[in-house]
Write a protein that holds these residues in place. Structure first.
Motif, PDB file in Angstrom:
ATOM      1  N   ASP A  47       1.177  -1.206   0.097  1.00 43.91           N
ATOM      2  CA  ASP A  47       0.001   0.058   0.446  1.00 43.91           C
ATOM      3  C   ASP A  47       1.066   1.348   0.173  1.00 43.91           C
ATOM      4  N   ALA A  48       1.875   1.242  -0.657  1.00 44.62           N
ATOM      5  CA  ALA A  48       2.987   2.334  -0.572  1.00 44.62           C
ATOM      6  C   ALA A  48       1.402   3.541  -1.828  1.00 44.62           C
ATOM      7  N   PHE A  49       1.368   3.299  -2.471  1.00 44.61           N
ATOM      8  CA  PHE A  49       0.299   4.352  -3.156  1.00 44.61           C
ATOM      9  C   PHE A  49       0.233   5.747  -2.015  1.00 44.61           C
ATOM     10  N   GLY A  50      -0.462   5.293  -1.058  1.00 46.83           N
ATOM     11  CA  GLY A  50      -1.167   6.955  -0.170  1.00 46.83           C
ATOM     12  C   GLY A  50       0.110   7.526   0.381  1.00 46.83           C
ATOM     13  N   PRO A  51       1.078   6.745   0.666  1.00 45.90           N
ATOM     14  CA  PRO A  51       2.253   7.600   1.623  1.00 45.90           C
ATOM     15  C   PRO A  51       2.907   8.349   0.425  1.00 45.90           C
ATOM     16  N   LEU A  52       3.123   7.695  -1.157  1.00 46.52           N
ATOM     17  CA  LEU A  52       3.435   8.425  -2.039  1.00 46.52           C
ATOM     18  C   LEU A  52       2.791   9.763  -2.302  1.00 46.52           C
ATOM     19  N   SER A  53       1.672   9.338  -2.555  1.00 47.84           N
ATOM     20  CA  SER A  53       1.034  10.871  -2.920  1.00 47.84           C
ATOM     21  C   SER A  53       0.856  12.033  -1.874  1.00 47.84           C
ATOM     22  N   GLU A  54       1.294  11.335  -0.702  1.00 49.55           N
ATOM     23  CA  GLU A  54       1.387  12.185   0.444  1.00 49.55           C
ATOM     24  C   GLU A  54       2.908  13.432   0.077  1.00 49.55           C
ATOM     25  N   LEU A  55       4.018  12.243  -0.499  1.00 44.37           N
ATOM     26  CA  LEU A  55       4.844  12.902  -0.213  1.00 44.37           C
ATOM     27  C   LEU A  55       4.730  13.723  -1.168  1.00 44.37           C
ATOM     28  N   VAL A  56       4.274  13.547  -2.692  1.00 45.23           N
ATOM     29  CA  VAL A  56       3.697  14.157  -3.801  1.00 45.23           C
ATOM     30  C   VAL A  56       3.234  15.730  -3.054  1.00 45.23           C
ATOM     31  N   GLN A  57       2.551  15.870  -2.311  1.00 44.73           N
ATOM     32  CA  GLN A  57       2.090  17.121  -1.718  1.00 44.73           C
ATOM     33  C   GLN A  57       2.722  18.480  -1.255  1.00 44.73           C
ATOM     34  N   ASP A  58       3.564  17.066   0.273  1.00 48.62           N
ATOM     35  CA  ASP A  58       4.204  17.799   0.879  1.00 48.62           C
ATOM     36  C   ASP A  58       5.777  17.468   1.152  1.00 48.62           C
ATOM     37  N   GLY A  59       5.890  16.743   0.454  1.00 50.32           N
ATOM     38  CA  GLY A  59       7.671  16.735   0.386  1.00 50.32           C
ATOM     39  C   GLY A  59       8.550  17.664   0.357  1.00 50.32           C
ATOM     40  N   THR A  60       9.658  17.313   0.574  1.00 51.68           N
ATOM     41  CA  THR A  60      10.750  18.369  -0.116  1.00 51.68           C
ATOM     42  C   THR A  60      10.862  18.529  -1.904  1.00 51.68           C
ATOM     43  N   THR A  61      10.926  19.397  -2.295  1.00 47.33           N
ATOM     44  CA  THR A  61      11.460  18.973  -3.258  1.00 47.33           C
ATOM     45  C   THR A  61      12.167  18.315  -4.528  1.00 47.33           C
ATOM     46  N   ARG A  62      12.773  17.799  -3.965  1.00 49.51           N
ATOM     47  CA  ARG A  62      13.518  15.864  -4.011  1.00 49.51           C
ATOM     48  C   ARG A  62      12.376  15.329  -4.216  1.00 49.51           C
ATOM     49  N   ALA A  63      11.930  15.002  -2.745  1.00 46.13           N
ATOM     50  CA  ALA A  63      10.723  13.809  -3.084  1.00 46.13           C
ATOM     51  C   ALA A  63       9.795  13.476  -3.529  1.00 46.13           C
ATOM     52  N   LYS A  64       9.191  15.694  -3.772  1.00 48.13           N
ATOM     53  CA  LYS A  64       8.224  15.582  -5.108  1.00 48.13           C
ATOM     54  C   LYS A  64       8.764  14.240  -5.798  1.00 48.13           C
ATOM     55  N   ARG A  65       9.436  15.135  -6.467  1.00 47.06           N
ATOM     56  CA  ARG A  65       9.403  14.756  -7.460  1.00 47.06           C
ATOM     57  C   ARG A  65       9.906  13.228  -7.236  1.00 47.06           C
ATOM     58  N   LYS A  66      10.283  12.597  -7.035  1.00 48.29           N
ATOM     59  CA  LYS A  66      11.206  11.001  -6.696  1.00 48.29           C
ATOM     60  C   LYS A  66       9.878  10.141  -6.506  1.00 48.29           C
ATOM     61  N   ALA A  67       9.259  10.731  -5.381  1.00 46.30           N
ATOM     62  CA  ALA A  67       7.260  10.076  -5.698  1.00 46.30           C
ATOM     63  C   ALA A  67       6.829  10.176  -6.383  1.00 46.30           C
ATOM     64  N   ALA A  68       6.639  11.055  -7.437  1.00 44.51           N
ATOM     65  CA  ALA A  68       5.913  11.675  -8.855  1.00 44.51           C
ATOM     66  C   ALA A  68       6.272  10.171  -9.666  1.00 44.51           C
ATOM     67  N   GLN A  69       7.072  10.177  -9.697  1.00 36.69           N
ATOM     68  CA  GLN A  69       8.197   9.047 -10.674  1.00 36.69           C
ATOM     69  C   GLN A  69       7.680   7.459 -10.356  1.00 36.69           C
ATOM     70  N   LEU A  70       7.903   7.258  -8.722  1.00 39.70           N
ATOM     71  CA  LEU A  70       7.335   5.982  -8.556  1.00 39.70           C
ATOM     72  C   LEU A  70       5.711   6.306  -8.534  1.00 39.70           C
ATOM     73  N   LEU A  71       4.510   6.545  -8.485  1.00 38.05           N
ATOM     74  CA  LEU A  71       4.052   6.515  -8.756  1.00 38.05           C
ATOM     75  C   LEU A  71       3.366   6.857 -10.868  1.00 38.05           C
ATOM     76  N   ASP A  72       4.415   7.226 -11.176  1.00 39.09           N
ATOM     77  CA  ASP A  72       4.243   6.641 -12.458  1.00 39.09           C
ATOM     78  C   ASP A  72       4.588   5.085 -12.570  1.00 39.09           C
ATOM     79  N   LEU A  73       4.810   4.799 -12.376  1.00 31.59           N
ATOM     80  CA  LEU A  73       5.808   3.409 -12.467  1.00 31.59           C
ATOM     81  C   LEU A  73       4.396   3.136 -12.026  1.00 31.59           C
ATOM     82  N   MET A  74       4.334   2.781 -10.660  1.00 27.88           N
ATOM     83  CA  MET A  74       3.557   1.843 -10.405  1.00 27.88           C
ATOM     84  C   MET A  74       1.444   2.141 -11.174  1.00 27.88           C
ATOM     85  N   ARG A  75       1.462   2.839 -11.513  1.00 27.52           N
ATOM     86  CA  ARG A  75       0.368   3.263 -12.887  1.00 27.52           C
ATOM     87  C   ARG A  75       0.578   2.486 -13.889  1.00 27.52           C
ATOM     88  N   ARG A  76       1.987   3.507 -14.890  1.00 24.99           N
ATOM     89  CA  ARG A  76       2.097   2.395 -16.190  1.00 24.99           C
ATOM     90  C   ARG A  76       2.396   0.679 -15.526  1.00 24.99           C
TER      91      ARG A  76
END
Length: 681
Positions: free
Chosen positions: A622-651
């Motif tokens: 269930d990493a989708f939830g924490p990663l979605s939160e990180l996209v919203q509230d993380g550091t600039t680099r964390a947001k970028r990494k989390a967004a890429q992870l979510l993209d991988l999971m969706r693909r």
């Protein structure tokens, strides 16, 4: 209200009180925090009696307790802010903080107003105690701690007065002492507290933490305070501020004293025999007319020879302003040189010629008194004596002399101590070996000495000390390798000498301090690509994973930072994947610090990018939830990494769905009643 919901609410209130009373010491607003903590603690007996009665709460009581729950959460957030936050920033925002304490009191009073005691099965003693708390919060008018108020006044006054100018060194010193920020360690902790506050997003304290200009001012103030401490200090015990200031002032005095004015200014004089040199034409260090003025990073101008000597001594601050230099480049001040030349011609003075770039004698004998020089030379002769006890004692004294004093570090190296200390690294006497490696550690603080230490062949014996020395010798050997590895080419040399397996052994089996020294050195060495595979093959990943899961060890930050570097290498990714790190990484992304969430996402992204099996594991956890939160509230680099992870999971999900559709629509075989295969369309 139902019994279950009532008991759940009461339990939350009990946990809320317990968490508040366990917060610990407060940096700011100690009087206010202590009062709130003390009064909230008195409510505990009420909640415990209600819990023990096991009766459902009537609606009025439930509403009262629900309001208290909200107030307790607000109190906890405010108290944690005063416990973990930046002393400087919270002092700057004093009016807002006090308003929050007042608002909190009002909220608790409203919750307790008309508390339905008759509906609650509580003793008269508990009722009296709660009424006491109620009255105490009613009487709260806004506590004023005189000391805190004075700090606020002094801080705001300095900031107001320095909006159009640089803050003076005297003002910095005064504030540093007032806020107890007189060591590099204290300043680092305050900087970390400021960073923690910047990412705090709780609605209660948004009103306090919305001053972007204030954050910038505090960061600038801390950077300037850091100049009062040695920027390159690697020692465990950080020098006292006043000693640092005295040492720095003494260095400048000696620099001036040993390079007196040259008699180049003659002719066209006033009654005193020499012209009055404009202050702008004088070097702030030598106080003489400048021949070759150069500009440093802060915009100040100095005589090249003297500022170069200052930098060669290992200093990284501007002597005049005390600010840290962003770089050590020296830019010729052609305009000022031209103006000085014109002034000299009008005064009938010979135009000063550029010097060779340094004072006539660049020898550190100019800065060590004769007694110190004689002592150092005597110790060096003892290092070469061949007598174990004499060498041991001499190495110990050299170790102490090099510990804090800039001039001593320079002169000890120039007098020839480094090759002798390197030779003593092979000593069979453990204490001699320990003194020698620690002396080299202290000498290596000076950048110029790093090259001499490596050139003297020190790395191989330092590695041997790391492998076989005493506990303290091994720890200091690791710290020395870190110091030397700051120079990029040394990273290669150290890696080639077999240091990495020995550092991994210390990381696995060392004391807490030894593990930290090893981790710091390994982090630095692993920046070089060739050392990453060496670290992986030496078995670095298992102890890092172990440290990652042991919050009591206090090395989660270090372990995760090294893993983030190793994850950029194929062997590193494989080893991390085999260690089943994905569940830990997701846990860190869920509840870690902002920087750790960032590094955790970086490691997980590296794993998932090169091995889709980790994407499946992340989805199952269930990493989708924490990663979605990180996209919203993380550091600039964390947001970028989390967004890429979510993209991988969706693909991956899309590919699965597409494959499922293809399989459903493609022809297959089935068997008929007789067991014969038949093509199905």
């Amino acid at each position: 209200m139902g019994e279950g919901s009532s008991q759940s609410l009461v339990q939350k209130l009990i946990e809320g009180v317990n968490s508040i009373t366990s917060i610990g010491e407060f940096k700011n607003y100690k009087k206010e925090c202590a009062a709130v903590t003390r009064r909230v603690k008195l409510l505990l007996s009420l909640f415990e009696e209600v819990r023990d009665s096991k009766l459902p709460l009537p609606d009025p009581a439930f509403n009262c307790f629900k309001a208290l729950e909200v107030a307790l959460y607000a109190a906890k957030d405010l108290l944690i802010l005063c416990h973990k936050g930046s002393k400087l920033y919270l002092t700057l925002e004093r009016p807002k903080v006090l308003n929050h304490f007042q608002a909190l009191a009002v909220e608790i009073v409203k919750a307790l107003d008309g508390a339905p005691y008759n509906d609650l099965d509580v003793s008269d003693e508990v009722r009296e105690q709660v009424e006491l708390v109620h009255n105490q919060f009613k009487r709260l008018k806004g506590l004023e701690e005189a000391h805190d108020a004075q700090l606020h006044a002094e801080l705001t006054t300095v900031l107001d007065e320095t909006t159009e100018r640089l803050i003076s060194r005297a003002e910095l010193e005064k504030l540093a002492e007032k806020f107890e920020l007189t060591t590099a360690k204290a300043i680092k902790q305050e900087t970390q507290a400021l960073e923690w506050m910047k990412i705090e997003t709780d609605p209660l304290i948004d009103g306090i933490l919305d001053n972007e200009k204030g954050f910038e001012q505090m960061h600038t103030l801390l950077r300037n305070m850091k100049t009062l401490c040695p920027a390159d200090n690697l020692e465990v015990d950080i020098p006292d501020l006043k000693k640092i200031q005295a040492s720095e002032a003494a260095f400048l005095d000696k620099l001036r004293a040993h390079h007196p004015s040259e008699p180049s200014v003659s002719g066209g004089t006033d009654k005193g025999g020499s012209p009055n040199i404009p202050d702008d034409f004088k070097c702030p260090i030598s106080l003489d007319l400048m021949k070759d003025p150069v500009i440093v990073a802060t915009g100040q101008t100095y005589e090249r020879a003297f500022i170069q000597k200052w930098l060669d001594a290992g200093n990284r601050t501007c002597p005049k302003t005390g600010l840290i230099l962003a770089h050590t480049n020296l830019t010729p001040n052609y305009v000022l040189r031209s103006v000085i030349a014109e002034w000299c011609e009008t005064q009938g003075i010979e135009v000063p010629k550029k010097s060779s770039g340094r004072p006539k004698s660049s020898n550190s004998t100019d800065f060590c008194c004769s007694e110190d020089r004689a002592n150092i030379e005597d110790l060096i002769s003892k290092l070469a004596s061949g007598q174990t006890e004499v060498q041991r004692n001499a190495a110990g004294e050299v170790r102490l002399l090099a510990k804090r004093n800039i001039e001593h570090r320079i002169y000890i190296a120039e007098a020839g101590a480094i090759p002798l200390l390197v030779k003593l690294l092979w000593s069979l006497d453990p204490k001699t070996q320990e003194h020698a490696v620690t002396a080299l550690l202290n000498l290596s603080i000076n950048d110029n000495n790093k090259g001499q230490i490596v050139s003297a062949g020190a790395i191989h014996p330092i590695v041997e000390v790391l492998r076989t020395g005493s506990r303290e010798a091994r720890e200091n050997a690791a710290a020395t390798l870190f110091s030397l590895s700051v120079v990029d080419e040394n990273k290669v040399t150290i890696g080639n000498c077999g240091a990495i397996p020995a550092l991994v052994d210390l990381l696995r089996d060392g004391t807490p301090r030894g593990k930290k020294d090893a981790a710091t050195a390994l982090f630095n060495l692993s920046i070089y690509q060739g050392n990453k595979s060496r670290a992986v093959r030496a078995g670095i990943v298992p102890p890092l994973i172990e440290l990652l899961g042991d919050s009591n060890a206090g090395m989660v930050d270090e372990a995760l930072a090294i893993l983030a570097i190793l994850a950029t290498h194929p062997e590193g990714r494989t080893a991390i994947g085999q260690a089943n790190a994905t569940p830990m990484l997701i846990e860190i992304i869920t509840s870690g610090s902002p920087r750790n969430k960032e590094n955790g996402a970086a490691v997980l992204l590296a794993l998932c990018t090169f091995d889709p099996a980790h994407i499946v594991i992340a989805q199952l956890l269930d990493a989708f939830g924490p990663l979605s939160e990180l996209v919203q509230d993380g550091t600039t680099r964390a947001k970028r990494k989390a967004a890429q992870l979510l993209d991988l999971m969706r693909r991956q999900e899309a590919e699965k769905a597409e494959q499922s559709i293809i399989e459903d629509q493609s022809p297959g075989f089935s068997t008929d009643a007789g067991g014969h295969s038949a093509l199905c369309i």
